[in-house]
Design a protein around this motif. Structure first.
Motif: not given
Length: 561
Positions: A6, A14, A17, A71, A73-75, A77, A107, A390, A393, A469
């Motif tokens: 990430p 990747s 966005r 969360r 962005e973290l979860d 995908w 996303l 993810q 960032s 995060l």
């Protein structure tokens, strides 16, 4: 690994966005009736509750999945692998649904709608709401017990048999960390996905009685029934009501035990494999090859989840490319977490032809289209732990642990320091360890916390466990704080980097800007239990059967005896 770092600046797989339009078009809406119709038609839909876990646990539709706004962005995908899956987002007036829907669009998700009227509309339409977590699996467990009458023993009877030193083995079917917290004295940790595979090693004498338990009912019932349905010759029972029933009987639990199925060498698996195969066949589980998996993944209309159901160390040593890690017992217990898209396909893999068929047999009975791949050690070409994919960032201003430590030392004697540290990690992570003096705030209320709760400082440093995060949080807040003349920075590497640098950590003196609503605490957790609360929890579990009947969207199919 196929997973993105990430923090990497270049990652070939990747996806950037897409920009959010300055004046985005209004979000579409779907009514509660629309969602229910999709569930009844068994077409794919992801009904996402974007509130924090505690609020979600107070009431939600049966097939809603909790994907907290804090969360996304973290979860997202990892849990929603198909970008054009139909998604319906809701809250209950907290004001996070619209922003979450926009974030999902950013996303790359193309079919995102709001639940018209939010959760209150679902309630007002007379549709069923369910309390607690992992409700589909728990409700299925109650239906299983009602249909199959899984043999069970009361706490008092198991205690008496143990006291008489009968030929009896107690197996705790939960995760090892749960077992360590509180289990029956003398129990052996055998997570549910391992039961069929290891039972014959733990009880080679077919006259040995096996008692399976968890904290409540679900994993006890499914674990015991797994052994029965896979043809284990031993007498098998579930501990009625698990450790809750043991506690209500006034019997002591043991903490800190360390007996595990992994302590014994693995024996002959042929009988277990034969039983697992027969069990999966009865449940009408598909057996497919890699060519079919490729066809499913290429289907633009369907979501296909792929899971390796072995233990974490086995997975890390080698697994199939693209397969996420989900231990079989937990996958069955927490299906709403691992598979939030109702109507999706699920493909399972292992290396022994036992664990995948057993887990698949339960998922198929729970209404999922489930298939298994035959074991193929040569296919395990990826190594390392499971990390969710993810997005990259965002670029944000950062500070090193060393510089932050210098600032704090310089400001230690000031009544109003220039620097304040705010931790946005999960609250349990913050409680376990945090930078001395750091505040904790849920992401959704961080702006409010900085305005009215956390002491004002011209420099705000965000941290979290690994510092991932906080970068997304900072990107949301940077402009607002800059307009106030305040500097917003992210601690490089997060609290872990601070700790690795030899800087002080504490678990005392928590500074909570708001109550910890990001985690739901069940009545049986912890060392002290109020009898009326844990009895109410049992009553709730057994009451799920009536709720299933009223709801009518489950499509569970329990095997006949």
């Amino acid at each position: 690994m196929s997973v993105l770092d990430p923090l990497a600046s270049t990652a070939a797989s990747s996806l950037p966005r897409p920009p959010v339009p300055a004046h985005p078009t209004p979000l579409p809406t779907r009514t509660a009736a629309d969602v229910r119709a999709a569930l009844l038609a068994r077409v794919e839909i992801a009904l996402l509750d974007v509130r924090e876990e505690a609020a979600f646990a107070e009431g939600h539709p049966l097939w809603a999945a909790n994907l907290a706004a804090s969360r996304l962005e973290l979860d997202a995908w990892g849990r929603l692998p198909r970008r054009d899956v139909p998604i319906v987002v809701y809250d209950d007036g907290e004001g996070v649904a619209t922003a979450s829907a926009r974030k999902l669009q950013s996303l790359g998700y193309t079919d995102v709608a709001l639940l018209a009227g939010g959760l209150s509309a679902w309630r007002e339409d007379g549709f069923e709401l369910f309390r607690d977590l992992n409700v589909p699996s728990k409700a299925f467990g109650e239906l299983l017990d009602a249909r199959r009458r899984t043999p069970s023993l009361s706490a008092e009877e198991v205690h008496a048999r143990l006291a008489r030193r009968e030929n009896l083995v107690v197996l705790d079917a939960r995760r090892f960390d749960e077992y360590r917290t509180a289990s029956l004295p003398g129990a052996i940790s055998v997570p549910g996905g391992e039961l069929v595979r290891r039972a014959r090693d733990l009880a080679p004498d077919p006259s040995t009685t096996l008692v399976v338990h968890c904290a409540g009912r679900t994993r006890s019932l499914i674990g015991a029934q797994s052994l029965i349905d896979a043809g284990l010759p031993n007498p098998v029972f579930a501990l009625r009501n698990g450790t809750i029933g043991w506690t209500l009987a006034g019997l002591p639990l043991a903490s800190g035990q360390g007996r595990s199925h992994e302590d014994l060498p693995l024996g002959d698996l042929s009988a277990a494999r034969e039983g697992a195969t027969a069990f999966a066949r009865r449940a009408r589980v598909q057996r497919i090859d890699t060519a079919v998996v490729a066809e499913w993944l290429a289907d633009p209309r369907r979501t296909t989840y792929r899971f390796d159901v072995r233990g974490s160390s086995e997975y890390a040593r080698g697994h199939r490319p693209g397969f996420r890690h989900a231990p079989g017992g937990q996958l069955v217990q927490e299906t709403d977490h691992f598979v939030p898209v109702r109507g999706a396909r699920i493909v399972l893999a292992d290396d022994d032809g036992i664990r995948a068929p057993v887990a698949a047999a339960w998922l198929a009975q729970m209404g999922w289209e489930t298939a298994v791949l035959p074991p193929d050690h040569a296919a395990h070409t990826e190594t390392g732990p499971d990390l969710p994919p993810q997005p990259l960032s965002p670029a944000v201003a950062t500070v090193t642990p060393a510089q932050l430590a210098r600032w704090r030392a310089e400001e230690a004697d000031r009544e109003h320091p220039d620097t304040v540290v705010v931790d946005v990690a999960p609250s349990i992570t913050y409680i376990v360890r945090h930078i001395p003096g750091a505040w904790w705030s849920p992401r959704a209320r961080l702006a409010e916390a900085l305005r009215s709760v956390i002491p004002h400082a011209r420099r705000v440093v965000l941290t979290g466990n690994l510092g991932v995060l906080p970068r997304f949080v900072a990107a949301d807040l940077a402009a607002e704080l800059a307009a106030e003349g305040r500097e917003l920075l992210v601690l490089e590497g997060g609290t872990s980097a601070w700790y690795d640098a030899g800087l002080p950590i504490e678990s005392a003196n928590p500074r909570l800007a708001f109550p910890r609503d990001d985690r739901y605490r069940r009545p049986y957790e912890g060392a002290h239990h109020a009898r009326d609360e844990i009895q109410a929890y049992l009553d709730w579990e057994t009451g799920l059967l009536a709720q299933l009947d009223r709801d009518g969207t489950h499509f569970f199919r329990v095997l006949e005896r």
